[in-house]
Structures are given as structure tokens and as C-alpha cells.
Design an enzyme around this catalytic site. Structure first.
Site, PDB file in Angstrom:
ATOM      1  CD  GLN A  52      -3.958  -4.266   6.456  1.00 49.06           C
ATOM      2  OE1 GLN A  52      -3.696  -3.430   5.840  1.00 49.06           O
ATOM      3  NE2 GLN A  52      -4.600  -5.306   6.307  1.00 49.06           N
TER       4      GLN A  52
ATOM      5  CG  ASP B  62     -10.183   0.058   4.806  1.00 47.96           C
ATOM      6  OD1 ASP B  62     -10.018  -0.369   3.616  1.00 47.96           O
ATOM      7  OD2 ASP B  62      -9.746  -0.607   5.854  1.00 47.96           O
TER       8      ASP B  62
ATOM      9  CE  LYS C   9      -4.033  -1.985   2.309  1.00 49.87           C
ATOM     10  NZ  LYS C   9      -4.434  -2.655   3.681  1.00 49.87           N
TER      11      LYS C   9
END
Ligand code: NDP
Length: 298
Positions: free
Chosen positions: A97, A120, A53
């Protein structure tokens, strides 16, 4: 006739290029979008994702901030970091995460993220906006699924879509997005009766189950679009003892001769997730600063 293979690597690269162009346009106004990724603990798979990422974020011209916290980090410490990132003007997107260590309540942490920076798309405010047809940051993998389906059929209106899986991070948001595309959507799960018969009626089938080769070739309607979200690691004795390979939730070799178009695993949905994360970060940066979204990523 064999299905068209939907090339997620190429489609995600094209999306990343469009995002990079959007970032350059913002940079010309002195705005550099910033994405903060928080990793707690040392889960090896998560470490690889976070590294990828970061690299992709910088390639797109954005600022990448990484916070690697030890596994012993307390919930209060993590919430304090999220609060700091919420208040930091240079941060447009915050991604914590998952999975988090068991001692931390991930629901509480996700709820603490500013919905305007929730790249997200897991915050209940964004889930609610998606469900009520308002502008939202939508979860990355589901968005990737819809982009892949539209790459072979730009107008999905009227299609009978079956989504197998009802998780908050994949199945439910995919169903909402397909409803917004005017599909007639059925969501299936482990209690669904006659799943093969239901799948056989689908013009568009999305499999998000987490079981290798679960959807068989004779479950596929001839000509259907098949989007395989599953990522399953299975033993692969053909390539050597102890070797493994990735397979999807759809038995690809059986389904490909029947479907009209199908995503492979790997190389289908997988690469779309990071591309959509970058897309969401650009969208968050533009929206937070009152700028319009570039039309080609809207
Ligand atoms: P979850 O385990 O959270 O959900 C799985 C869903 O599948 C559940 O709704 C479950 O039903 C359903 N299911 C399980 N067994 C059956 C069955 N026998 N018949 C019908 N339905 C069944 O998984 P996720 O949604 O998080 O992920 C799904 C897959 O997608 C995984 O392989 C994961 O690795 C992959 N994935 C890929 C991503 C990417 O490409 N970047 C990102 C995220 C996930 P019930 O609710 O009744 O239990």
C-alpha cells in the site's frame, strides 16, 4: 439531452461476481488464489482501503493475507517481507500500500516484487509489457477506466481520446490501454497549451488531474464519453459546518448536459479499482499455474 451516468458500483459488482465465478472454477482444482496486502504505518485512509480490500478479497472466495507493519519499519525489513511473499507459493498477488513512510524508497520496494505477482501493475516489467503490447498485469484504476468506457461503447477503435494527467499510476497506463484499444491518444499535462481546446476535440476524455471541478462543461465535446478519475475532498458548507464531500476533476453538473456518458464521483471509477485488483489476482493465480484466464475477465 443529458448524459448517461456510468454506474461504476454496478459494473464493479458485476466484475467481482465474474471474478468469484473464476475463483470457484480454480478452487474446484484445489487452487485458492491468495492476495497479500502490506501496510506500513497508520495512514488512516490507507487503513480503510486495506480493510475494504481484505473484505472484498474474501467475498470473492480468495485468501486474504494482511501484513500491518509499524511506521518505523526499515526498508530492509520490508524488502525481506517482500522476498518471503515472492517465495510463498500460496501468495499469488502482492500489494504494498502506497504511500510508504518517507524513509523507505518505494521505487526500490516495487521493483522487488515478483512481476508475476505484481497485481498493482506498477513494476517496470509490467509497464514495459503493457507499452510493447505483451500480456501484462496492468494497473487497476486505468483498467477500470477502460472497462467503464467500454460499458457504453464496446468498440473504442478510432476514437480521439484525450487523457489529462501523465502519472505512472493513472495517466500513462490509461493512455497505453486506450492505444491498445486503437484510440488516437493525446496525453495532456500541466504544460499543455490550450487544454480546453484540446479537450473539446475528445470523443473520449479521461481526467486524472487531482483538482476539483477543473474540467468545465464547455470543454466537453457534445456526446463525448467522460471518465473522471479525480477524487477530491472539498468543503461542503451546505450540509453543515466543517462537512466535506467528494468531487471529481470534472465539473459534473456542467458536463453532464453536454456529454454522451459520464462517470460520477463518487460511484464511478472509484469502485472499479478493488474489482480490478481482484481480477488481477485471479489472473496472476491462473497464469502462474498455467491455467487459461476465464474469457469474461480477460
Ligand atoms: P498526480 O498528481 O500524480 O498527477 C496529476 C497529473 O495531472 C500530472 O500529470 C499533472 O501534470 C496533471 N496536472 C496537474 N495540474 C494540471 C493542470 N493545471 N493542467 C493540466 N494537467 C495538470 O495524480 P494521480 O495520477 O496519482 O491521480 C490523479 C487523480 O486521480 C487524483 O485526484 C487521485 O486522487 C485520483 N485517483 C483515483 C483513484 C481511484 O479512483 N481509485 C486511484 C488513483 C488516483 P504534470 O505531470 O505536468 O505535473
Amino acid at each position: 439531452m443529458s448524459a448517461a451516468i456510468i454506474d461504476g458500483a454496478a459494473i464493479s459488482a458485476a466484475l467481482r461476481a465474474r471474478v468469484a465465478a473464476g475463483v470457484r472454477a480454480l478452487a474446484a482444482e484445489g487452487i485458492v488464489p491468495g492476495l497479500a496486502v502490506v501496510l506500513v504505518g497508520d495512514d488512516p485512509a490507507s487503513r480503510v482501503y486495506v480493510r475494504n480490500k481484505g473484505a472484498r478479497t474474501e467475498e470473492a472466495g480468495m485468501r486474504s493475507l494482511e501484513y500491518r507493519l509499524p511506521a518505523e519499519t526499515s526498508e530492509a525489513e520490508l524488502l525481506a517481507l517482500v522476498a518471503r511473499l515472492n517465495a510463498d507459493e500460496a501468495v499469488d498477488g502482492i500489494l504494498v500500500q502506497l504511500p510508504l513512510p518517507a524513509a523507505i524508497d518505494s521505487g526500490k520496494v516495487l521493483l522487488a516484487i515478483d512481476p508475476a505477482k505484481d497485481v498493482d501493475g506498477f513494476h517496470p516489467v509490467n509497464a514495459g509489457r503493457l507499452a510493447t503490447g505483451q500480456a501484462a498485469l496492468v494497473p487497476c484504476t486505468p483498467l477500470g477506466c477502460v472497462i467503464l468506457a467500454k460499458s457504453v461503447r464496446p468498440d473504442l477503435a478510432g476514437l480521439d481520446a484525450v487523457v489529462v494527467g501523465r502519472s505512472n499510476i493513472v495517466g500513462k497506463p490509461v493512455a497505453q490501454l486506450l492505444l491498445a484499444e486503437h484510440c488516437t491518444v493525446t496525453v495532456a499535462h500541466s504544460r499543455t497549451r490550450d487544454l480546453p481546446g484540446l479537450c473539446r476535440r475528445a470523443d473520449l476524455l479521461v481526467a486524472a488531474i487531482g483538482r476539483p471541478d477543473f474540467v468545465r462543461g464547455d470543454w466537453i465535446k457534445p456526446g463525448a464519453i467522460v471518465i473522471d478519475v479525480g477524487i477530491n475532498r472539498v468543503a461542503d458548507p451546505a450540509t453543515g459546518e466543517g462537512k466535506t464531500r467528494l468531487v471529481g476533476d470534472v465539473a459534473f453538473a456542467e458536463a453532464a448536459p453536454v456529454a454522451g456518458a459520464i462517470t460520477p464521483v463518487p460511484g464511478g471509477v472509484g469502485p472499479m479499482t478493488i474489482a480490478c485488483l481482484l481480477r488481477n489476482t485471479l489472473a496472476a493465480a491462473a497464469t502462474r499455474r498455467g491455467r487459461p484466464l476465464p474469457a469474461d475477465i480477460a
